[in-house]
Design a protein around this motif. Structure first.
Motif, PDB file in Angstrom:
ATOM      1  N   LEU A   1      39.457  30.892  -3.985  1.00 22.50           N
ATOM      2  CA  LEU A   1      38.270  30.980  -4.821  1.00 22.50           C
ATOM      3  C   LEU A   1      38.588  31.810  -6.056  1.00 22.50           C
ATOM      4  O   LEU A   1      39.214  32.862  -5.954  1.00 22.50           O
ATOM      5  CB  LEU A   1      37.119  31.633  -4.036  1.00 22.50           C
ATOM      6  CG  LEU A   1      35.833  31.960  -4.792  1.00 22.50           C
ATOM      7  CD1 LEU A   1      35.149  30.694  -5.305  1.00 22.50           C
ATOM      8  CD2 LEU A   1      34.882  32.768  -3.906  1.00 22.50           C
ATOM      9  N   ILE A   2      38.167  31.325  -7.217  1.00 22.40           N
ATOM     10  CA  ILE A   2      38.307  32.065  -8.468  1.00 22.40           C
ATOM     11  C   ILE A   2      36.913  32.436  -8.948  1.00 22.40           C
ATOM     12  O   ILE A   2      36.036  31.574  -9.071  1.00 22.40           O
ATOM     13  CB  ILE A   2      39.041  31.241  -9.542  1.00 22.40           C
ATOM     14  CG1 ILE A   2      40.496  30.996  -9.117  1.00 22.40           C
ATOM     15  CG2 ILE A   2      38.998  31.938 -10.899  1.00 22.40           C
ATOM     16  CD1 ILE A   2      41.251  30.050 -10.018  1.00 22.40           C
ATOM     17  N   LEU A   3      36.706  33.734  -9.190  1.00 20.39           N
ATOM     18  CA  LEU A   3      35.434  34.236  -9.698  1.00 20.39           C
ATOM     19  C   LEU A   3      35.633  34.822 -11.084  1.00 20.39           C
ATOM     20  O   LEU A   3      36.684  35.385 -11.381  1.00 20.39           O
ATOM     21  CB  LEU A   3      34.872  35.321  -8.771  1.00 20.39           C
ATOM     22  CG  LEU A   3      34.604  34.918  -7.326  1.00 20.39           C
ATOM     23  CD1 LEU A   3      34.211  36.149  -6.514  1.00 20.39           C
ATOM     24  CD2 LEU A   3      33.504  33.868  -7.255  1.00 20.39           C
ATOM     25  N   CYS A   4      34.601  34.692 -11.922  1.00 20.76           N
ATOM     26  CA  CYS A   4      34.726  35.208 -13.286  1.00 20.76           C
ATOM     27  C   CYS A   4      33.378  35.723 -13.773  1.00 20.76           C
ATOM     28  O   CYS A   4      32.328  35.126 -13.507  1.00 20.76           O
ATOM     29  CB  CYS A   4      35.230  34.105 -14.218  1.00 20.76           C
ATOM     30  SG  CYS A   4      35.595  34.666 -15.907  1.00 20.76           S
ATOM     31  N   SER A   5      33.413  36.832 -14.489  1.00 24.57           N
ATOM     32  CA  SER A   5      32.233  37.347 -15.170  1.00 24.57           C
ATOM     33  C   SER A   5      31.779  36.340 -16.228  1.00 24.57           C
ATOM     34  O   SER A   5      32.594  35.631 -16.815  1.00 24.57           O
ATOM     35  CB  SER A   5      32.583  38.686 -15.833  1.00 24.57           C
ATOM     36  OG  SER A   5      31.710  38.972 -16.911  1.00 24.57           O
TER      37      SER A   5
ATOM     38  N   THR B   1      43.418  25.767  -7.651  1.00 19.44           N
ATOM     39  CA  THR B   1      42.171  26.157  -6.989  1.00 19.44           C
ATOM     40  C   THR B   1      40.999  25.354  -7.550  1.00 19.44           C
ATOM     41  O   THR B   1      40.734  25.394  -8.750  1.00 19.44           O
ATOM     42  CB  THR B   1      41.890  27.655  -7.193  1.00 19.44           C
ATOM     43  OG1 THR B   1      43.060  28.397  -6.828  1.00 19.44           O
ATOM     44  CG2 THR B   1      40.714  28.109  -6.358  1.00 19.44           C
ATOM     45  N   LYS B   2      40.292  24.651  -6.693  1.00 18.63           N
ATOM     46  CA  LYS B   2      39.160  23.840  -7.148  1.00 18.63           C
ATOM     47  C   LYS B   2      37.875  24.653  -7.250  1.00 18.63           C
ATOM     48  O   LYS B   2      37.021  24.372  -8.083  1.00 18.63           O
ATOM     49  CB  LYS B   2      38.950  22.659  -6.199  1.00 18.63           C
ATOM     50  CG  LYS B   2      40.091  21.645  -6.221  1.00 18.63           C
ATOM     51  CD  LYS B   2      39.799  20.478  -5.298  1.00 18.63           C
ATOM     52  CE  LYS B   2      40.934  19.468  -5.344  1.00 18.63           C
ATOM     53  NZ  LYS B   2      40.671  18.313  -4.450  1.00 18.63           N
ATOM     54  N   ARG B   3      37.713  25.636  -6.378  1.00 19.68           N
ATOM     55  CA  ARG B   3      36.483  26.437  -6.372  1.00 19.68           C
ATOM     56  C   ARG B   3      36.574  27.521  -7.446  1.00 19.68           C
ATOM     57  O   ARG B   3      37.306  28.502  -7.305  1.00 19.68           O
ATOM     58  CB  ARG B   3      36.248  27.065  -5.000  1.00 19.68           C
ATOM     59  CG  ARG B   3      35.971  26.079  -3.882  1.00 19.68           C
ATOM     60  CD  ARG B   3      35.694  26.812  -2.582  1.00 19.68           C
ATOM     61  NE  ARG B   3      34.524  27.688  -2.715  1.00 19.68           N
ATOM     62  CZ  ARG B   3      34.261  28.700  -1.884  1.00 19.68           C
ATOM     63  NH1 ARG B   3      35.104  28.987  -0.900  1.00 19.68           N
ATOM     64  NH2 ARG B   3      33.178  29.433  -2.046  1.00 19.68           N
ATOM     65  N   ARG B   4      35.829  27.330  -8.522  1.00 23.93           N
ATOM     66  CA  ARG B   4      35.814  28.269  -9.637  1.00 23.93           C
ATOM     67  C   ARG B   4      34.352  28.561  -9.975  1.00 23.93           C
ATOM     68  O   ARG B   4      33.635  27.685 -10.445  1.00 23.93           O
ATOM     69  CB  ARG B   4      36.572  27.705 -10.837  1.00 23.93           C
ATOM     70  CG  ARG B   4      38.016  27.365 -10.470  1.00 23.93           C
ATOM     71  CD  ARG B   4      38.843  26.884 -11.618  1.00 23.93           C
ATOM     72  NE  ARG B   4      40.177  26.512 -11.163  1.00 23.93           N
ATOM     73  CZ  ARG B   4      41.291  26.754 -11.828  1.00 23.93           C
ATOM     74  NH1 ARG B   4      41.248  27.369 -13.000  1.00 23.93           N
ATOM     75  NH2 ARG B   4      42.472  26.381 -11.343  1.00 23.93           N
ATOM     76  N   LYS B   5      33.937  29.792  -9.708  1.00 26.64           N
ATOM     77  CA  LYS B   5      32.518  30.136  -9.770  1.00 26.64           C
ATOM     78  C   LYS B   5      32.275  31.278 -10.753  1.00 26.64           C
ATOM     79  O   LYS B   5      33.025  32.247 -10.787  1.00 26.64           O
ATOM     80  CB  LYS B   5      32.025  30.525  -8.380  1.00 26.64           C
ATOM     81  CG  LYS B   5      30.517  30.778  -8.283  1.00 26.64           C
ATOM     82  CD  LYS B   5      30.126  31.197  -6.873  1.00 26.64           C
ATOM     83  CE  LYS B   5      30.196  30.057  -5.880  1.00 26.64           C
ATOM     84  NZ  LYS B   5      29.054  29.117  -6.034  1.00 26.64           N
ATOM     85  N   ILE B   6      31.218  31.147 -11.548  1.00 32.58           N
ATOM     86  CA  ILE B   6      30.777  32.230 -12.414  1.00 32.58           C
ATOM     87  C   ILE B   6      29.935  33.189 -11.572  1.00 32.58           C
ATOM     88  O   ILE B   6      28.967  32.784 -10.947  1.00 32.58           O
ATOM     89  CB  ILE B   6      29.946  31.693 -13.598  1.00 32.58           C
ATOM     90  CG1 ILE B   6      30.769  30.676 -14.402  1.00 32.58           C
ATOM     91  CG2 ILE B   6      29.484  32.844 -14.478  1.00 32.58           C
ATOM     92  CD1 ILE B   6      32.034  31.235 -15.010  1.00 32.58           C
ATOM     93  N   GLN B   7      30.330  34.481 -11.588  1.00 34.25           N
ATOM     94  CA  GLN B   7      29.673  35.474 -10.752  1.00 34.25           C
ATOM     95  C   GLN B   7      29.135  36.603 -11.653  1.00 34.25           C
ATOM     96  O   GLN B   7      29.875  37.500 -12.066  1.00 34.25           O
ATOM     97  CB  GLN B   7      30.648  36.024  -9.714  1.00 34.25           C
ATOM     98  CG  GLN B   7      30.155  37.153  -8.843  1.00 34.25           C
ATOM     99  CD  GLN B   7      28.821  36.910  -8.181  1.00 34.25           C
ATOM    100  OE1 GLN B   7      27.793  37.095  -8.818  1.00 34.25           O
ATOM    101  NE2 GLN B   7      28.853  36.522  -6.907  1.00 34.25           N
ATOM    102  N   PRO B   8      27.825  36.583 -11.974  1.00 33.73           N
ATOM    103  CA  PRO B   8      27.275  37.612 -12.870  1.00 33.73           C
ATOM    104  C   PRO B   8      27.317  39.022 -12.299  1.00 33.73           C
ATOM    105  O   PRO B   8      27.206  39.990 -13.065  1.00 33.73           O
ATOM    106  CB  PRO B   8      25.830  37.144 -13.106  1.00 33.73           C
ATOM    107  CG  PRO B   8      25.533  36.191 -12.003  1.00 33.73           C
ATOM    108  CD  PRO B   8      26.829  35.561 -11.616  1.00 33.73           C
ATOM    109  N   LEU B   9      27.471  39.189 -10.999  1.00 26.83           N
ATOM    110  CA  LEU B   9      27.535  40.532 -10.422  1.00 26.83           C
ATOM    111  C   LEU B   9      28.725  41.320 -10.945  1.00 26.83           C
ATOM    112  O   LEU B   9      28.689  42.561 -10.980  1.00 26.83           O
ATOM    113  CB  LEU B   9      27.615  40.458  -8.896  1.00 26.83           C
ATOM    114  CG  LEU B   9      26.358  39.989  -8.161  1.00 26.83           C
ATOM    115  CD1 LEU B   9      26.649  39.874  -6.665  1.00 26.83           C
ATOM    116  CD2 LEU B   9      25.187  40.946  -8.406  1.00 26.83           C
ATOM    117  N   VAL B  10      29.809  40.629 -11.359  1.00 21.36           N
ATOM    118  CA  VAL B  10      31.025  41.332 -11.766  1.00 21.36           C
ATOM    119  C   VAL B  10      31.094  41.540 -13.282  1.00 21.36           C
ATOM    120  O   VAL B  10      32.150  41.847 -13.820  1.00 21.36           O
ATOM    121  CB  VAL B  10      32.297  40.618 -11.258  1.00 21.36           C
ATOM    122  CG1 VAL B  10      32.250  40.460  -9.756  1.00 21.36           C
ATOM    123  CG2 VAL B  10      32.503  39.263 -11.937  1.00 21.36           C
TER     124      VAL B  10
END
Length: 240
Positions: free
Chosen positions: A84-88, A106-115
């Protein structure tokens, strides 16, 4: 960059977060662990200034792009294959993520506002989701998952609801003008608000909970200096 292994069973029973050594990680049942690699964004267009230049949600400088390319080539980063790749959602992290994850499948790439970053300057005031989706629909050929962000809302810290109402969301330019005039000028420079510690530490704890709930065990997170330090105790340089 910073890589840490977290025991999701023991990690949250203590009032203090426990960052474990590589040796301890190797001698433990990996089914109980998650490995999270944190990478800070490259130099942004506001980083060279000693004051707040009032650049809202800036991108990277040429040096910042070079720093991200150098990080992408480091053996530890190059060989890390996240599930999983997470990004601000801030633009400087999105640009950095696109560079440092080149070649990863990596197919799962999610924007994560918490970070997102602890707000201390205009560069921490983000853009609206619809603007970001138009500019960053994909990351190296893989679609971003924007499901954690709501449409036409201010997803970043705002001091009170009165300001949010005055800005008439989603009118971002109005909010930016309120930010510029929030405090009296100091040494000829405009000043906005800062996010209090309780607010960004709440995000840290919410992100910890998120990590325990996600099924991924190897996670790459592109974030910001203050947030990463709050998570790990490490003060990372740009693209570190």
């Amino acid at each position: 960059w910073h890589e840490g292994a977290y025991d999701v069973n023991k990690y949250y029973t203590s009032p203090e977060r426990k960052l474990v050594s590589e040796e301890e990680h190797k001698t433990t049942d990996h089914k109980q662990w998650k490995t999270v690699m944190f990478i800070r964004h490259g130099q942004s267009e506001s980083n060279p200034y000693d004051w707040d230049p009032m650049f809202f949600d800036p991108g990277l400088t040429e040096l910042g792009e070079q720093q991200a390319r150098e990080t992408q080539l480091k053996e530890m980063v190059h060989n890390f294959e996240p599930e999983l790749i997470l990004c601000s959602p801030l633009r400087r992290t999105l640009f950095t993520c696109e560079i440092v994850t080149q070649g990863k499948t990596t197919k799962r790439r999610k924007i994560q506002p918490l970070v997102t970053e602890c707000e201390t300057a205009a560069d921490d005031i983000g853009s609206l989701k619809r603007q970001l989706v138009a500019e960053f629909p994909q990351c190296n050929g893989f679609d971003w998952d924007w499901s954690l962000m709501e449409e036409d809302t201010f997803w970043f810290y705002i001091p009170n609801t009165e300001i949010a109402r005055a800005a008439k969301a989603p009118a971002l330019p109005q909010l930016q003008q309120i930010y510029r005039n929030y405090l009296p000028e100091e040494d000829g420079h405009q000043q906005g608000w800062s996010e209090p510690k309780w607010s960004y530490m709440k995000r840290v704890h919410l992100f910890e909970t998120y990590l325990t709930k996600t099924k991924a065990n190897k996670i790459l997170t592109v974030s910001h200096g203050d947030f990463i330090e709050a998570m790990t105790g490490r003060d990372l340089p740009n693209a570190g």
